[in-house]
Every structure is written in structure tokens, then in C-alpha cells.
Design a protein around this motif. Sequence first.
Motif, PDB file in Angstrom:
ATOM      1  N   PHE A 165     -41.321 -40.152 -67.057  1.00  0.00           N
ATOM      2  CA  PHE A 165     -41.153 -40.632 -68.425  1.00  0.00           C
ATOM      3  C   PHE A 165     -42.500 -40.629 -69.144  1.00  0.00           C
ATOM      4  O   PHE A 165     -43.537 -40.866 -68.510  1.00  0.00           O
ATOM      5  N   PRO A 166     -42.514 -40.390 -70.450  1.00  0.00           N
ATOM      6  CA  PRO A 166     -43.785 -40.461 -71.181  1.00  0.00           C
ATOM      7  C   PRO A 166     -44.296 -41.891 -71.222  1.00  0.00           C
ATOM      8  O   PRO A 166     -43.561 -42.846 -70.962  1.00  0.00           O
ATOM      9  N   ALA A 167     -45.563 -42.048 -71.563  1.00  0.00           N
ATOM     10  CA  ALA A 167     -46.161 -43.375 -71.642  1.00  0.00           C
ATOM     11  C   ALA A 167     -46.006 -43.996 -73.020  1.00  0.00           C
ATOM     12  O   ALA A 167     -46.183 -45.210 -73.185  1.00  0.00           O
ATOM     13  N   ARG A 168     -45.667 -43.185 -74.026  1.00  0.00           N
ATOM     14  CA  ARG A 168     -45.569 -43.689 -75.398  1.00  0.00           C
ATOM     15  C   ARG A 168     -44.460 -42.967 -76.150  1.00  0.00           C
ATOM     16  O   ARG A 168     -44.033 -41.872 -75.766  1.00  0.00           O
ATOM     17  N   ALA A 169     -43.976 -43.584 -77.210  1.00  0.00           N
ATOM     18  CA  ALA A 169     -42.951 -42.966 -78.048  1.00  0.00           C
ATOM     19  C   ALA A 169     -43.534 -41.756 -78.776  1.00  0.00           C
ATOM     20  O   ALA A 169     -44.712 -41.729 -79.122  1.00  0.00           O
ATOM     21  N   ASP A 170     -42.685 -40.753 -79.005  1.00  0.00           N
ATOM     22  CA  ASP A 170     -43.156 -39.515 -79.621  1.00  0.00           C
ATOM     23  C   ASP A 170     -42.345 -39.136 -80.854  1.00  0.00           C
ATOM     24  O   ASP A 170     -42.306 -37.973 -81.254  1.00  0.00           O
ATOM     25  N   GLY A 272     -37.442 -42.100 -77.461  1.00  0.00           N
ATOM     26  CA  GLY A 272     -38.542 -41.509 -78.223  1.00  0.00           C
ATOM     27  C   GLY A 272     -38.882 -42.307 -79.460  1.00  0.00           C
ATOM     28  O   GLY A 272     -39.899 -42.041 -80.117  1.00  0.00           O
ATOM     29  N   SER A 273     -38.056 -43.309 -79.771  1.00  0.00           N
ATOM     30  CA  SER A 273     -38.296 -44.152 -80.944  1.00  0.00           C
ATOM     31  C   SER A 273     -39.250 -45.292 -80.613  1.00  0.00           C
ATOM     32  O   SER A 273     -39.337 -45.762 -79.479  1.00  0.00           O
ATOM     33  N   GLN A 274     -39.935 -45.739 -81.655  1.00  0.00           N
ATOM     34  CA  GLN A 274     -40.687 -46.990 -81.598  1.00  0.00           C
ATOM     35  C   GLN A 274     -40.084 -47.914 -82.651  1.00  0.00           C
ATOM     36  O   GLN A 274     -39.974 -47.552 -83.819  1.00  0.00           O
ATOM     37  N   VAL A 275     -39.644 -49.077 -82.192  1.00  0.00           N
ATOM     38  CA  VAL A 275     -39.009 -50.028 -83.102  1.00  0.00           C
ATOM     39  C   VAL A 275     -39.843 -51.299 -83.167  1.00  0.00           C
ATOM     40  O   VAL A 275     -40.522 -51.676 -82.208  1.00  0.00           O
ATOM     41  N   ALA A 276     -39.781 -51.949 -84.334  1.00  0.00           N
ATOM     42  CA  ALA A 276     -40.440 -53.235 -84.536  1.00  0.00           C
ATOM     43  C   ALA A 276     -39.375 -54.236 -84.940  1.00  0.00           C
ATOM     44  O   ALA A 276     -38.500 -53.925 -85.752  1.00  0.00           O
ATOM     45  N   VAL A 277     -39.435 -55.448 -84.374  1.00  0.00           N
ATOM     46  CA  VAL A 277     -38.376 -56.414 -84.629  1.00  0.00           C
ATOM     47  C   VAL A 277     -38.959 -57.816 -84.790  1.00  0.00           C
ATOM     48  O   VAL A 277     -39.820 -58.241 -84.007  1.00  0.00           O
ATOM     49  N   ILE A 278     -38.495 -58.500 -85.827  1.00  0.00           N
ATOM     50  CA  ILE A 278     -38.802 -59.915 -86.042  1.00  0.00           C
ATOM     51  C   ILE A 278     -37.652 -60.714 -85.447  1.00  0.00           C
ATOM     52  O   ILE A 278     -36.491 -60.525 -85.842  1.00  0.00           O
ATOM     53  N   PHE A 300     -42.561 -61.384 -82.922  1.00  0.00           N
ATOM     54  CA  PHE A 300     -42.561 -60.010 -83.438  1.00  0.00           C
ATOM     55  C   PHE A 300     -42.918 -59.075 -82.290  1.00  0.00           C
ATOM     56  O   PHE A 300     -43.915 -59.270 -81.598  1.00  0.00           O
ATOM     57  N   PHE A 301     -42.061 -58.069 -82.065  1.00  0.00           N
ATOM     58  CA  PHE A 301     -42.276 -57.092 -80.997  1.00  0.00           C
ATOM     59  C   PHE A 301     -42.384 -55.687 -81.563  1.00  0.00           C
ATOM     60  O   PHE A 301     -41.689 -55.332 -82.532  1.00  0.00           O
ATOM     61  N   VAL A 302     -43.236 -54.891 -80.943  1.00  0.00           N
ATOM     62  CA  VAL A 302     -43.230 -53.440 -81.123  1.00  0.00           C
ATOM     63  C   VAL A 302     -42.845 -52.849 -79.771  1.00  0.00           C
ATOM     64  O   VAL A 302     -43.467 -53.143 -78.750  1.00  0.00           O
ATOM     65  N   VAL A 303     -41.813 -51.993 -79.788  1.00  0.00           N
ATOM     66  CA  VAL A 303     -41.222 -51.483 -78.535  1.00  0.00           C
ATOM     67  C   VAL A 303     -41.140 -49.951 -78.589  1.00  0.00           C
ATOM     68  O   VAL A 303     -40.551 -49.383 -79.508  1.00  0.00           O
ATOM     69  N   ASP A 304     -41.736 -49.302 -77.593  1.00  0.00           N
ATOM     70  CA  ASP A 304     -41.579 -47.864 -77.407  1.00  0.00           C
ATOM     71  C   ASP A 304     -40.451 -47.622 -76.409  1.00  0.00           C
ATOM     72  O   ASP A 304     -40.508 -48.108 -75.269  1.00  0.00           O
ATOM     73  N   ILE A 305     -39.430 -46.888 -76.834  1.00  0.00           N
ATOM     74  CA  ILE A 305     -38.275 -46.607 -75.959  1.00  0.00           C
ATOM     75  C   ILE A 305     -38.541 -45.263 -75.287  1.00  0.00           C
ATOM     76  O   ILE A 305     -38.464 -44.207 -75.916  1.00  0.00           O
ATOM     77  N   LEU A 306     -38.835 -45.310 -73.999  1.00  0.00           N
ATOM     78  CA  LEU A 306     -39.336 -44.146 -73.276  1.00  0.00           C
ATOM     79  C   LEU A 306     -38.259 -43.386 -72.514  1.00  0.00           C
ATOM     80  O   LEU A 306     -38.438 -42.212 -72.193  1.00  0.00           O
ATOM     81  N   GLY A 307     -37.148 -44.041 -72.211  1.00  0.00           N
ATOM     82  CA  GLY A 307     -36.107 -43.357 -71.479  1.00  0.00           C
ATOM     83  C   GLY A 307     -34.984 -44.276 -71.053  1.00  0.00           C
ATOM     84  O   GLY A 307     -35.072 -45.497 -71.173  1.00  0.00           O
ATOM     85  N   VAL A 308     -33.916 -43.664 -70.571  1.00  0.00           N
ATOM     86  CA  VAL A 308     -32.763 -44.381 -70.006  1.00  0.00           C
ATOM     87  C   VAL A 308     -32.595 -43.896 -68.570  1.00  0.00           C
ATOM     88  O   VAL A 308     -32.585 -42.693 -68.309  1.00  0.00           O
ATOM     89  N   ILE A 309     -32.475 -44.834 -67.653  1.00  0.00           N
ATOM     90  CA  ILE A 309     -32.289 -44.489 -66.246  1.00  0.00           C
ATOM     91  C   ILE A 309     -30.790 -44.437 -65.921  1.00  0.00           C
ATOM     92  O   ILE A 309     -30.085 -45.394 -66.192  1.00  0.00           O
TER      93      ILE A 309
END
Length: 309
Positions: A165-170, A272-278, A300-309
Motif C-alpha cells: 500500500f502507498p504511504a500517502r493519499a495520491d 487514494g482520497s484524503q478526507v478532513a472531518v470535524i 479534527f482529523f485528516v485521514v489518508d485512505i490508502l487501501g482496503v484489505i
Amino acid sequence: MRSSLALIATAGLVAVALTGCATAPAPEAAPGNSSEAITVTGKLGSEPKVSFPTPLEPAETQCTEIIAGSGPLLEEGQLALVGFAVYNGVTGDQIAAQGFDEAVPLATNNQPMVGFTKALTCAREGSRVAVVVPPKDGFGPNGNASLQVEPTDSLVVVMDVERAFPARADGTTQLTRDGFPAVVLAPDGRPGITVPQIDPPKSLQQETLLAGSGQVVEDGDTVVVNYTGVLWDDGTVFDSSWENGAPVTFTVGADAQVIPGFSKAIVGQKVGSQVAVIIPPSEGYGDQGNAQVPANSTLFFVVDILGVI
């Protein structure tokens, strides 16, 4: 047996450290007489048949690629699905075999055994590697009595990297609304967050910062993510997989292993998305809080979604 193997890797989520690199990753172990002496047969992803002359006693960790993978070498911050078998390099006895029925996630950080670190630095997605680990990169001067590994025993590791899996959202950069916390990314993808000095919203609010094009996350999926969470009141980072050194995996949806707001922000998003949530207290830690989060805190979170297992 699980506790006995803790110094190698846990049976579920395990972490393996790479030293890191500024540009392209470079292997920390090379082929040698010991690793070239290992014979391995069987298909990638199935438990291999392994034989080697004993004793194998290299001065440094050696690594030979048995099955060639594709793409770049694994680098700092990645997580991979891996199967591995471990043997005593002096006696030839098998110590452990994990992940061949269902590959286990290995992240490229936080592993106390240097030999596992070096094994991953010479692997890539689709690789099978044979590694010989001297005591100094294995269990060290104490050995491991429960696994019948003497202080002078080497280890032989055969590792299959089935998926990386990548280390960051692209994803593609998206515009966000006014009044939303500002997010600036470091070169490695680590987010820096500035929370505006205004009252937080009373309900969950989210934005897509990077729009991915991968698989849609569904209720019940196990996801791979990197994240940073801050307190709205003062911007203090209270939890971060980036700071902890490794991506994490957990289940989202009705049976989520995380707070409701975090799970809701991820379900329906694309890999591959990066989401921010309050996240208001009612969707977070409520009026109880925890050791890092005061009661009734908006998060407040910033989340990089890298993959689904």
C-alpha cells in the motif's frame, strides 16, 4: 505461541522499521553466500518448502530475491500484506510460519528486530525473498529461550510480499470551504493543521482534500489509513499514525473499531482520497473523554485512505 513470537511479529497487525530514505529507497541487505544457499520452492502466497545447509552464520544480514516482484522497493511508511516463515539458521528447525493462509499486514516501522527491517528493504510487491539474519540483527545476545534460539543462532526468514500500500493519499486536490481548518502537507505527506479561532460546528462536517479514484470504502471494510487528529480548542495533536511511524488498519461501519465520526468520514470515500472531518463530542469521545482527549472535545482529523484489505 503468540506471546513467544512477539519479538518477531504479532499474528495480526505487526510493524517493521525501515531507516528511511530521502530519495529512492535502497536495500539494507545484499545477496551473499548464506542467502544464496537457501532453496525455496512453492508459489508466492503459499507456505514454501525451504531447505538450507547448516549452520548459516553470516556476519551481516543477507537477502536474495527468490521470486522477482514489480515496482519500487518498499520504503518508509508503507504497509504490505506479507506471509513469512522463520527458521533457526544453525539447527534448521522451523520457528514460525504466518500469513500464508491469510497475509498479515506489516508496516514499515516500529519493528524491534532489525533483520525484519532489512528483509523488507530488499522486497517489493510480488517479491519472495530469502534472508539470513545474524544474532545482532535478530534476538541479540540473549537469544530467545522460548523459541529455542541460542544467543549465537542466526535466523533464516522467507518472506512473501503479496500486496503493498502507498504511504500517502495520491488523489486530486480539491477546494475547501471558508472557515474549515487549514491543512498543509509536508514532502512526505504528513499533514500540518491550523484550526481557526472560531466556535466549532455542532454537527459532523467533512471535506475531501484529495479525491482518489480507487475502490469505494463500504460498511464493514477493513481499511488502511494514515491520520492525524487534533483538538479543536488549541490545535494540539492528540493522536497520529504519522507520528507513531506506521499506517494502521481497522474496520469501519456498524462494527467500527474507531469512534463513530471517524468511521462515518471514511465509509463511501474512495481509496487514494484524503478526507478532513470535524467531529463533535457526540460523534467522538463524548462527555467521558480519554487520557488524551478532554471531556466534550470537538476533534479534527485528516485521514489518508490508502487501501482496503
